[in-house]
Design a protein around this motif. Structure first.
Motif, PDB file in Angstrom:
ATOM      1  N   ARG A   1     -11.184 -11.784  -0.720  1.00 41.50           N
ATOM      2  CA  ARG A   1     -10.133 -11.512   0.178  1.00 41.50           C
ATOM      3  C   ARG A   1      -9.310 -10.538   0.162  1.00 41.50           C
TER       4      ARG A   1
ATOM      5  N   LYS B   1      -8.142 -15.657  14.019  1.00 40.67           N
ATOM      6  CA  LYS B   1      -9.772 -15.740  13.392  1.00 40.67           C
ATOM      7  C   LYS B   1     -10.428 -14.715  14.244  1.00 40.67           C
TER       8      LYS B   1
ATOM      9  N   ASP C   1     -10.634 -14.045   8.790  1.00 35.85           N
ATOM     10  CA  ASP C   1      -9.466 -14.830   8.884  1.00 35.85           C
ATOM     11  C   ASP C   1      -7.805 -13.503   8.431  1.00 35.85           C
TER      12      ASP C   1
ATOM     13  N   LYS D   1      -4.826 -13.636   9.015  1.00 32.87           N
ATOM     14  CA  LYS D   1      -4.074 -14.514   8.381  1.00 32.87           C
ATOM     15  C   LYS D   1      -3.947 -14.566   6.948  1.00 32.87           C
ATOM     16  N   ARG D   2      -4.934 -15.914   7.460  1.00 30.51           N
ATOM     17  CA  ARG D   2      -5.052 -15.843   5.563  1.00 30.51           C
ATOM     18  C   ARG D   2      -5.652 -14.707   4.260  1.00 30.51           C
TER      19      ARG D   2
END
Length: 81
Positions: free
Chosen positions: A68, A11, A37, A39-40
């Motif tokens: 995203r 993050k 982020d 990871k996400r």
């Protein structure tokens, strides 16, 4: 507002003290990033109007857009000179 805990490895956010970096979403550089982020796969950015100015809500809070995809963060110190 309570300060959030962040996992430092994935993050990234403004003022985290880890230095300057570029954020890439699906291979393209993203500007005006608030947080990322890896990871996400989420990047939060300031929304811009057609004149490329920041947009604000009527209460003065900045408008934020969530994007995203595949997020890659490159620190400036990692670039070859």
């Amino acid at each position: 507002m309570a300060k959030q805990k962040f996992n430092r490895s994935c993050k990234h956010y403004v003022g985290d003290g880890r230095g300057n970096r570029d954020v890439y979403l699906n291979g393209e550089r993203v500007r005006h990033v608030i947080s990322a982020d890896t990871k996400r796969g989420i990047v939060r950015v300031h929304r811009l109007d057609e004149m490329r100015n920041f947009m604000y809500h009527s209460n003065g809070a900045p408008k934020i857009q969530k994007l995203r995809g595949k997020v890659v963060v490159k620190f400036w110190k990692d670039y070859p000179t």
